[in-house]
Design a protein around this motif. Structure first.
Motif, PDB file in Angstrom:
ATOM      1  N   THR A 151      70.233  36.597  26.909  1.00 28.63           N
ATOM      2  CA  THR A 151      70.603  36.793  25.716  1.00 28.63           C
ATOM      3  C   THR A 151      69.501  37.717  24.841  1.00 28.63           C
ATOM      4  O   THR A 151      68.319  37.103  25.417  1.00 28.63           O
ATOM      5  CB  THR A 151      71.076  35.684  25.066  1.00 28.63           C
ATOM      6  N   ASP A 152      69.724  38.425  24.140  1.00 29.13           N
ATOM      7  CA  ASP A 152      68.895  38.828  23.122  1.00 29.13           C
ATOM      8  C   ASP A 152      67.854  38.067  22.495  1.00 29.13           C
ATOM      9  O   ASP A 152      66.600  38.397  22.268  1.00 29.13           O
ATOM     10  CB  ASP A 152      69.378  39.837  22.020  1.00 29.13           C
ATOM     11  N   ASP A 153      68.225  36.731  22.221  1.00 27.33           N
ATOM     12  CA  ASP A 153      67.620  35.504  21.525  1.00 27.33           C
ATOM     13  C   ASP A 153      67.042  34.867  22.360  1.00 27.33           C
ATOM     14  O   ASP A 153      66.802  33.454  21.963  1.00 27.33           O
ATOM     15  CB  ASP A 153      68.288  35.123  20.174  1.00 27.33           C
ATOM     16  N   VAL A 154      67.086  34.890  23.590  1.00 28.82           N
ATOM     17  CA  VAL A 154      66.756  33.931  24.747  1.00 28.82           C
ATOM     18  C   VAL A 154      65.388  33.163  24.222  1.00 28.82           C
ATOM     19  O   VAL A 154      64.528  33.660  23.750  1.00 28.82           O
ATOM     20  CB  VAL A 154      66.456  34.482  26.117  1.00 28.82           C
TER      21      VAL A 154
ATOM     22  N   ARG B 277      58.279  31.607  24.810  1.00 28.16           N
ATOM     23  CA  ARG B 277      58.416  33.265  24.693  1.00 28.16           C
ATOM     24  C   ARG B 277      59.731  33.349  23.940  1.00 28.16           C
ATOM     25  O   ARG B 277      60.855  32.537  24.354  1.00 28.16           O
ATOM     26  CB  ARG B 277      58.378  33.950  25.894  1.00 28.16           C
ATOM     27  N   HIS B 278      59.804  34.275  22.996  1.00 29.84           N
ATOM     28  CA  HIS B 278      61.301  34.283  22.315  1.00 29.84           C
ATOM     29  C   HIS B 278      61.530  35.794  22.575  1.00 29.84           C
ATOM     30  O   HIS B 278      60.926  36.714  22.191  1.00 29.84           O
ATOM     31  CB  HIS B 278      61.031  34.002  20.784  1.00 29.84           C
ATOM     32  N   GLY B 279      63.027  35.933  22.901  1.00 24.59           N
ATOM     33  CA  GLY B 279      63.279  37.430  23.039  1.00 24.59           C
ATOM     34  C   GLY B 279      63.258  38.134  24.188  1.00 24.59           C
ATOM     35  O   GLY B 279      62.176  37.745  24.891  1.00 24.59           O
ATOM     36  N   LYS B 280      63.880  39.206  24.657  1.00 25.70           N
ATOM     37  CA  LYS B 280      63.553  40.129  25.701  1.00 25.70           C
ATOM     38  C   LYS B 280      62.450  40.740  25.640  1.00 25.70           C
ATOM     39  O   LYS B 280      61.735  40.761  26.947  1.00 25.70           O
ATOM     40  CB  LYS B 280      64.765  40.888  26.025  1.00 25.70           C
TER      41      LYS B 280
ATOM     42  N   VAL C 242      73.429  28.217  28.863  1.00 22.93           N
ATOM     43  CA  VAL C 242      74.057  29.763  29.091  1.00 22.93           C
ATOM     44  C   VAL C 242      74.857  29.957  27.860  1.00 22.93           C
ATOM     45  O   VAL C 242      75.712  29.190  27.384  1.00 22.93           O
ATOM     46  CB  VAL C 242      74.995  29.799  30.239  1.00 22.93           C
ATOM     47  N   ARG C 243      75.148  31.351  27.410  1.00 23.40           N
ATOM     48  CA  ARG C 243      76.006  31.659  26.371  1.00 23.40           C
ATOM     49  C   ARG C 243      76.631  33.199  26.706  1.00 23.40           C
ATOM     50  O   ARG C 243      75.773  33.873  27.007  1.00 23.40           O
ATOM     51  CB  ARG C 243      75.271  31.631  24.879  1.00 23.40           C
TER      52      ARG C 243
END
Length: 137
Positions: free
Chosen positions: A33-36, A52-55, A113-114
């Motif tokens: 997800t973009d906000d992983v 870490r945050h985000g792609k 998972v989303r």
């Protein structure tokens, strides 16, 4: 395989790992997800440890991984699922490029998972053993 929205949490995470080990960064990032939120626990002076945050941050991590590790083996032994959560357990072995040492560990990965993508990844390994493998003799 079924449409990604129909995959179980375990199937989504297994697909992510399969894609990661094929070394296709763009396709691997498509599994997130973009906000992983991505977390690898351990000593801060090991280059792949941290949150870490985000792609974009994950892309930077993926770019650094081959500078430090040569994967020799990665085996998922079991996947436990509960709704949108998957817990994977297994074993891996890597060569640490800066020291030439081989590091092996059991692991657990706790993943959320989303919408058919990994939204949280928490990797737990023998962090002390990893730190030691990075230390010169």
């Amino acid at each position: 395989m079924t449409d990604k929205k129909e995959r179980t949490a375990g199937q989504v995470v297994q697909h992510y790992l399969d894609t990661f080990f094929r070394k296709d960064v763009d396709k691997t990032l498509d599994c997130l997800t973009d906000d992983v939120v991505w977390k690898v626990q351990g000593a801060a002076d090991v280059p792949t440890i941290g949150i870490r945050h985000g792609k974009d941050e994950i892309r930077a991590w993926m770019a650094r991984f081959p500078d430090h590790f040569e994967p020799l083996d990665f085996h998922v032994e079991r996947i436990l699922e509960n709704g949108d959560t998957a817990v994977l357990t297994g074993h891996f072995r890597h060569r640490i490029l800066s020291t030439g040492k081989t590091f092996a560990s059991d692991f657990a990965a706790i993943c959320s998972v989303r919408d058919g993508k990994v939204s949280a990844y928490n990797f737990i390994e023998d962090s002390y053993g990893l730190w030691k493998a990075f230390q010169p003799d």
